[in-house]
Design a protein around this motif. Structure first.
Motif, PDB file in Angstrom:
ATOM      1  N   TYR A   1      63.668  50.867  29.319  1.00 20.94           N
ATOM      2  CA  TYR A   1      62.279  51.305  29.431  1.00 20.94           C
ATOM      3  C   TYR A   1      61.160  50.194  29.862  1.00 20.94           C
ATOM      4  O   TYR A   1      61.430  49.055  29.194  1.00 20.94           O
ATOM      5  N   ASN A   2      60.179  50.601  30.343  1.00 26.00           N
ATOM      6  CA  ASN A   2      59.152  49.685  30.686  1.00 26.00           C
ATOM      7  C   ASN A   2      58.113  50.632  30.948  1.00 26.00           C
ATOM      8  O   ASN A   2      57.883  51.554  31.603  1.00 26.00           O
ATOM      9  N   ARG A   3      56.921  50.090  30.390  1.00 30.40           N
ATOM     10  CA  ARG A   3      55.527  50.927  30.792  1.00 30.40           C
ATOM     11  C   ARG A   3      54.502  49.667  30.728  1.00 30.40           C
ATOM     12  O   ARG A   3      54.437  49.003  29.842  1.00 30.40           O
ATOM     13  N   TYR A   4      53.649  49.872  31.872  1.00 29.23           N
ATOM     14  CA  TYR A   4      52.548  48.945  31.876  1.00 29.23           C
ATOM     15  C   TYR A   4      51.271  49.687  31.364  1.00 29.23           C
ATOM     16  O   TYR A   4      51.091  50.686  31.313  1.00 29.23           O
TER      17      TYR A   4
ATOM     18  N   VAL B   1      49.417  44.262  30.669  1.00 27.51           N
ATOM     19  CA  VAL B   1      50.317  44.282  29.383  1.00 27.51           C
ATOM     20  C   VAL B   1      51.563  45.414  29.767  1.00 27.51           C
ATOM     21  O   VAL B   1      51.278  46.168  30.227  1.00 27.51           O
ATOM     22  N   GLU B   2      52.884  44.809  29.556  1.00 28.85           N
ATOM     23  CA  GLU B   2      54.030  45.593  29.889  1.00 28.85           C
ATOM     24  C   GLU B   2      54.733  45.611  28.560  1.00 28.85           C
ATOM     25  O   GLU B   2      55.130  44.563  27.898  1.00 28.85           O
ATOM     26  N   LEU B   3      55.101  46.958  28.186  1.00 23.29           N
ATOM     27  CA  LEU B   3      55.632  46.993  26.897  1.00 23.29           C
ATOM     28  C   LEU B   3      57.279  47.394  27.508  1.00 23.29           C
ATOM     29  O   LEU B   3      57.351  48.359  28.282  1.00 23.29           O
TER      30      LEU B   3
ATOM     31  N   LEU C   1      56.743  42.444  24.578  1.00 23.18           N
ATOM     32  CA  LEU C   1      55.639  42.629  25.497  1.00 23.18           C
ATOM     33  C   LEU C   1      55.592  41.507  26.441  1.00 23.18           C
ATOM     34  O   LEU C   1      55.953  40.406  25.942  1.00 23.18           O
ATOM     35  N   ARG C   2      55.051  41.938  27.568  1.00 19.63           N
ATOM     36  CA  ARG C   2      54.679  40.658  28.541  1.00 19.63           C
ATOM     37  C   ARG C   2      52.992  40.891  28.709  1.00 19.63           C
ATOM     38  O   ARG C   2      52.840  42.072  29.244  1.00 19.63           O
TER      39      ARG C   2
ATOM     40  N   ASN D   1      55.591  36.143  27.433  1.00 20.76           N
ATOM     41  CA  ASN D   1      56.209  37.114  26.675  1.00 20.76           C
ATOM     42  C   ASN D   1      56.678  36.664  25.214  1.00 20.76           C
ATOM     43  O   ASN D   1      56.814  35.671  24.910  1.00 20.76           O
ATOM     44  N   MET D   2      57.123  37.873  24.488  1.00 14.93           N
ATOM     45  CA  MET D   2      57.369  37.878  23.220  1.00 14.93           C
ATOM     46  C   MET D   2      58.448  39.056  22.985  1.00 14.93           C
ATOM     47  O   MET D   2      58.201  40.066  23.505  1.00 14.93           O
TER      48      MET D   2
END
Length: 334
Positions: free
Chosen positions: A260-263, A269-271, A295-296, A306-307
């Motif tokens: 999964y990824n969502r901007y 920001v990317e989750l 998050l990025r 990123n973290m």
């Protein structure tokens, strides 16, 4: 000769202007560029003079675009507009080859570029690097490198990932492991696919030293567009464990794998989250979990901060494993 050159320049300039998207603001300003997307109240406009500019949707009077865009007025309903034409303030006209349709801008939730199902070749990925050096009563050296890449060609999709973790505390090695994974997806429709995957993990510190997994099963792609992607795969796996005592364990398991990824906030920001949870059908282990979430924050088009939090659990086996890691670092994407 000069006249002909000048005419060519004028034609090229006019063509470029005709192809450019235009946004009219409520204060009377007009901006030109290329509309990348609208989401979360922000319209992202790519310009030659200012790069990517996020515009507050409430400040926009109207707009026009010559490119094909997917305009969504709800989470499930969307219209593929061949062009978007200027209208009165607070409205736009969607033209898709039929009768033009005028819609209120306040009713629009998203504007994204439609992604064709079959594409010749698409390659994307990122590398995240985290380093931590601490010098105090207890010295700590921590290294973390994470690679994820994906290539799409027609109905085939190749997924590869690798990660390396190493940590020393007062010159004592407390973490030293790496893993690699490859998965091949074959799409039958734009949503359903079949996946085959291979995974190998090696750990020089924990009791569970090696894990080898081969699996296959169906998957479903919920979405894959300009704003991100989400897929699930239900797999039947054969896993082999090897412990520091020399004992080996082999068993079959059923697992659920996600990607999964969502901007968010105009793609700044990317989750993201990837992982797999499995339950053995035989053997000593109760369940296994290998997941991360993070998050990025995009500093430039290719660089990001990123973290990430990672969780690795093997419960019930001889060398039970339960570890959690938190990293903060720098990444490169393409």
């Amino acid at each position: 000769m000069f006249s002909r050159t000048l005419l060519c320049l004028l034609v090229a300039s006019a063509s470029s202007a005709a192809l450019a998207d235009t946004v009219w603001l409520k204060n009377g300003d007009r901006l030109t560029g290329t509309i990348k997307l609208f989401d979360g109240g922000k319209l992202l406009l790519e310009t030659d003079y200012g790069g990517s500019i996020p515009l507050d949707w409430s400040k926009i009077a109207t707009l026009e675009s010559s490119q094909e865009l997917l305009v969504k007025q709800s989470d499930t309903a969307g219209e593929r507009a061949k062009t978007i034409q200027r209208s009165d303030d607070g409205k736009v006209i969607l033209a898709n080859g039929e009768a033009p349709k005028t819609v209120e801008m306040a009713s629009i939730q998203q504007i994204i570029k439609p992604k064709p199902f079959v594409e010749d070749f698409v390659w994307k990925g990122n590398v995240d690097l985290a380093l931590d050096y601490k010098r105090a009563e207890s010295d700590t050296d921590d290294y973390d490198i994470d690679l994820k890449t994906q290539a799409r060609h027609g109905r085939w999709r190749h997924n590869a990932a690798a990660e390396y973790n190493r940590e020393f505390q007062d010159d004592v090695r407390t973490t030293d492991n790496w893993k690699a994974e490859y998965a091949l997806d074959r799409f039958f429709t734009d949503k359903f696919f079949w996946q085959g995957r291979l995974e190998y993990k090696n750990d020089k510190v924990e009791e569970l030293r090696r894990q080898r997994t081969i699996g296959t099963g169906p998957g479903y792609q919920f979405w894959d567009d300009e704003l991100g992607a989400f897929s699930l795969a239900a797999l039947a796996n054969r896993s082999d464990y090897e412990y520091d005592t020399g004992r080996k364990d082999s068993f079959y398991e059923a697992s659920l794998k996600w990607d999964y990824n969502r901007y968010l906030i105009g793609k700044t920001v990317e989750l993201f989250s990837t992982g797999e949870v499995g339950r053995p059908l035989s053997g000593d282990a109760d369940y296994s979990l290998d997941a991360d979430i993070g998050l990025r924050y995009k500093v430039t088009d290719w660089a990001s901060l990123n973290m990430k939090a990672e969780r690795d659990v093997v419960s019930g086996a001889e060398g039970s494993l339960d570890s959690t890691r938190y990293t903060l670092g720098f990444g490169v994407g393409w």
